[in-house]
Design an enzyme around this catalytic site. Structure first.
Site, PDB file in Angstrom:
ATOM      1  N   CYS A 117       0.817  -1.226   0.000  1.00  0.00           N
ATOM      2  CA  CYS A 117       0.000   0.000   0.000  1.00  0.00           C
ATOM      3  C   CYS A 117       0.843   1.264   0.000  1.00  0.00           C
ATOM      4  O   CYS A 117       0.327   2.346  -0.284  1.00  0.00           O
ATOM      5  CB  CYS A 117      -0.923   0.009   1.206  1.00  0.00           C
ATOM      6  SG  CYS A 117      -1.940  -1.439   1.280  1.00  0.00           S
ATOM      7  N   HIS A 257      -3.400   7.118   2.592  1.00  0.00           N
ATOM      8  CA  HIS A 257      -3.801   5.829   2.022  1.00  0.00           C
ATOM      9  C   HIS A 257      -5.201   5.503   2.548  1.00  0.00           C
ATOM     10  O   HIS A 257      -5.475   5.624   3.744  1.00  0.00           O
ATOM     11  CB  HIS A 257      -2.804   4.747   2.449  1.00  0.00           C
ATOM     12  CG  HIS A 257      -3.256   3.368   2.122  1.00  0.00           C
ATOM     13  ND1 HIS A 257      -3.822   3.044   0.917  1.00  0.00           N
ATOM     14  CD2 HIS A 257      -3.247   2.223   2.860  1.00  0.00           C
ATOM     15  CE1 HIS A 257      -4.138   1.762   0.915  1.00  0.00           C
ATOM     16  NE2 HIS A 257      -3.810   1.243   2.085  1.00  0.00           N
ATOM     17  N   ASN A 287     -10.193  -0.250  -0.129  1.00  0.00           N
ATOM     18  CA  ASN A 287      -8.728  -0.122  -0.092  1.00  0.00           C
ATOM     19  C   ASN A 287      -8.175  -0.630  -1.429  1.00  0.00           C
ATOM     20  O   ASN A 287      -8.253  -1.823  -1.711  1.00  0.00           O
ATOM     21  CB  ASN A 287      -8.200  -0.941   1.089  1.00  0.00           C
ATOM     22  CG  ASN A 287      -6.687  -0.946   1.178  1.00  0.00           C
ATOM     23  OD1 ASN A 287      -5.991  -0.476   0.287  1.00  0.00           O
ATOM     24  ND2 ASN A 287      -6.166  -1.489   2.270  1.00  0.00           N
TER      25      ASN A 287
HETATM   26  N1  ACO Z   1     -18.703  -8.802   8.784  1.00  0.00           N
HETATM   27  C1  ACO Z   1     -19.149  -9.114  10.004  1.00  0.00           C
HETATM   28  N2  ACO Z   1     -18.327  -9.456  11.009  1.00  0.00           N
HETATM   29  C2  ACO Z   1     -17.020  -9.489  10.748  1.00  0.00           C
HETATM   30  C3  ACO Z   1     -16.493  -9.192   9.499  1.00  0.00           C
HETATM   31  C4  ACO Z   1     -17.384  -8.837   8.479  1.00  0.00           C
HETATM   32  N3  ACO Z   1     -16.997  -8.500   7.236  1.00  0.00           N
HETATM   33  N4  ACO Z   1     -15.152  -9.285   9.548  1.00  0.00           N
HETATM   34  C5  ACO Z   1     -14.842  -9.649  10.789  1.00  0.00           C
HETATM   35  N5  ACO Z   1     -15.958  -9.786  11.524  1.00  0.00           N
HETATM   36  C6  ACO Z   1     -16.081 -10.168  12.912  1.00  0.00           C
HETATM   37  C7  ACO Z   1     -14.892 -10.973  13.398  1.00  0.00           C
HETATM   38  O1  ACO Z   1     -15.034 -12.321  13.042  1.00  0.00           O
HETATM   39  C8  ACO Z   1     -14.958 -10.733  14.888  1.00  0.00           C
HETATM   40  O2  ACO Z   1     -15.920 -11.602  15.421  1.00  0.00           O
HETATM   41  P1  ACO Z   1     -15.643 -12.301  16.872  1.00  0.00           P
HETATM   42  O3  ACO Z   1     -15.521 -11.159  17.844  1.00  0.00           O
HETATM   43  O4  ACO Z   1     -16.850 -13.145  17.039  1.00  0.00           O
HETATM   44  O5  ACO Z   1     -14.352 -13.049  16.693  1.00  0.00           O
HETATM   45  C9  ACO Z   1     -15.519  -9.315  15.000  1.00  0.00           C
HETATM   46  O6  ACO Z   1     -16.100  -9.014  13.712  1.00  0.00           O
HETATM   47  C10 ACO Z   1     -14.464  -8.274  15.310  1.00  0.00           C
HETATM   48  O7  ACO Z   1     -13.336  -8.518  14.487  1.00  0.00           O
HETATM   49  P2  ACO Z   1     -12.099  -7.573  14.519  1.00  0.00           P
HETATM   50  O8  ACO Z   1     -11.046  -8.100  13.599  1.00  0.00           O
HETATM   51  O9  ACO Z   1     -11.722  -7.239  15.919  1.00  0.00           O
HETATM   52  O10 ACO Z   1     -12.731  -6.259  13.876  1.00  0.00           O
HETATM   53  P3  ACO Z   1     -12.098  -4.851  13.817  1.00  0.00           P
HETATM   54  O11 ACO Z   1     -12.971  -3.893  14.486  1.00  0.00           O
HETATM   55  O12 ACO Z   1     -10.629  -4.857  14.165  1.00  0.00           O
HETATM   56  O13 ACO Z   1     -12.188  -4.568  12.246  1.00  0.00           O
HETATM   57  C11 ACO Z   1     -10.750  -4.559  10.341  1.00  0.00           C
HETATM   58  C12 ACO Z   1     -11.526  -5.416  11.327  1.00  0.00           C
HETATM   59  C13 ACO Z   1     -11.738  -3.712   9.579  1.00  0.00           C
HETATM   60  C14 ACO Z   1     -10.001  -5.486   9.384  1.00  0.00           C
HETATM   61  C15 ACO Z   1      -9.784  -3.677  11.122  1.00  0.00           C
HETATM   62  O14 ACO Z   1      -9.020  -4.434  12.013  1.00  0.00           O
HETATM   63  C16 ACO Z   1      -8.850  -2.940  10.220  1.00  0.00           C
HETATM   64  O15 ACO Z   1      -9.267  -2.042   9.520  1.00  0.00           O
HETATM   65  N6  ACO Z   1      -7.575  -3.267  10.283  1.00  0.00           N
HETATM   66  C17 ACO Z   1      -6.535  -2.576   9.566  1.00  0.00           C
HETATM   67  C18 ACO Z   1      -6.851  -2.414   8.159  1.00  0.00           C
HETATM   68  C19 ACO Z   1      -6.131  -3.371   7.352  1.00  0.00           C
HETATM   69  O16 ACO Z   1      -5.484  -4.249   7.853  1.00  0.00           O
HETATM   70  N7  ACO Z   1      -6.251  -3.158   6.055  1.00  0.00           N
HETATM   71  C20 ACO Z   1      -5.530  -3.888   5.124  1.00  0.00           C
HETATM   72  C21 ACO Z   1      -4.182  -3.337   5.064  1.00  0.00           C
HETATM   73  S1  ACO Z   1      -3.363  -4.147   3.816  1.00  0.00           S
HETATM   74  C22 ACO Z   1      -3.080  -3.035   2.705  1.00  0.00           C
HETATM   75  O17 ACO Z   1      -3.431  -1.890   2.905  1.00  0.00           O
HETATM   76  C23 ACO Z   1      -2.571  -3.665   1.416  1.00  0.00           C
END
Ligand code: ACO
Length: 330
Positions: A117, A257, A287
């Site tokens: 990214c 980004h 993204n």
């Molecule tokens: N729909 C519904 N529920 C979901 C989904 C979905 N699409 N995805 C995950 N969940 C659930 C999980 O299974 C989890 O359930 P559990 O508590 O029963 O285990 C719950 O939601 C919470 O999951 P988290 O991973 O804690 O959710 P979080 O609030 O952290 O959001 C996210 C996840 C959006 C991925 C966030 O962590 C994030 O934005 N991270 C950084 C972004 C990132 O990594 N982007 C990619 C970078 S790579 C690049 O840029 C090339």
């Protein structure tokens, strides 16, 4: 021959987004998710998906053409093409060579750059360095991604996050406007497993087993990336401003980004730059990795959000881990 030591200016920008829109409601039919969850956790409402016959160089082509048109230049004027992509057409030849052929940019050298990214920031900094060296005059820099090919469409943790697209910029030695003032690049390879596509390279070549295990699709440790991204974003802004002798109130626009609106909001809590000075279009495109900043920059130009003399900050973080910034005076 170009004068060594020149700063680089952005003389044209362009973008291309495939027509097909995949909404959160479409995803509700594919995996156990909801529009409400995706919007509240990421800020994304929809993303674009490339047609089956298209690869990253095909997305790059119209973006590059638009940037050249805006710069009043032709492919023959190009000395160098740099394509940043985590989703190249093939292991080799480079996506940049595919693009060079499609454009008919016969005089241009061409290579790819891999910084996930942060790719477009790395590519801009590289282009500025080539221009400063005096070896080239006109450089085309493209961020292009076909991420939909590398997403596991049964994994709700990742498939809701990404989209396809491309953005481009043409750089030349500065005439005093739209000038790159400062670049900063960083990496921490110990975080290499936080975001990756494990198979398909020389470590894990494609086999029936790697395919069955889904090793050719994106793996993401979202919570850890989230924390890293907030800190990286804050440090990048503070350090870039300090290096340039600028204050937070001097910034006209931050183009981050487009990773997650919650990351952008959290990072800006401690930084005195109001949200109306931050460009966000993740709601429409998701993204798009290396393409996200050049697409956003082009849209900011199109919307008249950049005025002569404005200080613009580009900041990115991504797989590698990598992060980096570019400061521009428009
Ligand atoms: N729909 C519904 N529920 C979901 C989904 C979905 N699409 N995805 C995950 N969940 C659930 C999980 O299974 C989890 O359930 P559990 O508590 O029963 O285990 C719950 O939601 C919470 O999951 P988290 O991973 O804690 O959710 P979080 O609030 O952290 O959001 C996210 C996840 C959006 C991925 C966030 O962590 C994030 O934005 N991270 C950084 C972004 C990132 O990594 N982007 C990619 C970078 S790579 C690049 O840029 C090339």
């Amino acid at each position: 021959m170009v004068k060594a030591g020149s700063r680089a200016s952005i003389v044209g920008t362009g973008k291309f987004l495939p027509e097909k829109v995949l909404t959160n409601f479409d995803l509700e039919k594919m995996v156990d998710t909801s529009d409400e969850w995706i919007r509240s956790r990421t800020g994304i409402s929809e993303r674009r998906i490339a047609d089956a016959h298209m690869a990253s160089s095909d997305l790059a082509y119209p973006a590059a053409q638009e940037a050249l048109r805006e710069a009043n230049l032709s492919p023959d004027d190009l000395d160098l093409i740099i394509v940043a992509s985590a989703t190249p057409d093939m292991p080799f030849p480079s996506t940049a060579c595919h693009l060079q052929a499609n454009l008919g940019a016969r005089r241009a050298g061409a290579f790819d750059l891999s910084a996930a990214c942060t790719g477009f920031i790395y590519a801009l900094a590289s282009a500025a360095g080539f221009i400063a060296s005096g070896t080239v005059k006109t450089v085309l820099v493209v961020g292009s991604e076909c991420l939909s090919r590398f997403v596991d469409w049964t994994d709700r943790n990742t498939c809701v996050l990404f989209g396809d697209g491309a953005g481009a910029a043409v750089l030349q030695p500065s005439h005093g406007r739209r000038e790159i003032l400062h670049t900063f690049l960083a990496a921490d390879g110990t975080g290499k497993d936080l975001i990756c596509i494990p198979a398909g390279g020389s470590r894990l070549p494609p086999t029936a087993e790697t395919l069955a295990q889904g090793q050719h699709t994106m793996k993401l440790r979202g919570r850890e990336v989230f924390k890293f991204a907030v800190t990286a974003f804050q440090t990048l802004i503070r350090d870039a401003l300090q290096e340039c002798g600028l204050r937070e109130q001097d910034v006209a626009l931050v183009v981050p980004h487009q990773v997650n609106t919650r990351i952008i909001d959290a990072a800006l809590k401690d930084i005195h730059i109001p949200m109306d000075k931050v460009f966000v279009n993740i709601d429409r495109y998701g993204n798009t990795s290396a393409a996200s900043i050049p697409i956003a920059l082009h849209e900011a130009v199109q919307q008249g959000r950049l005025k002569e003399g404005d200080v613009i900050l580009l900041v990115a973080f991504g797989g590698g881990l990598t992060w980096g910034s570019v400061v521009l005076r428009w």
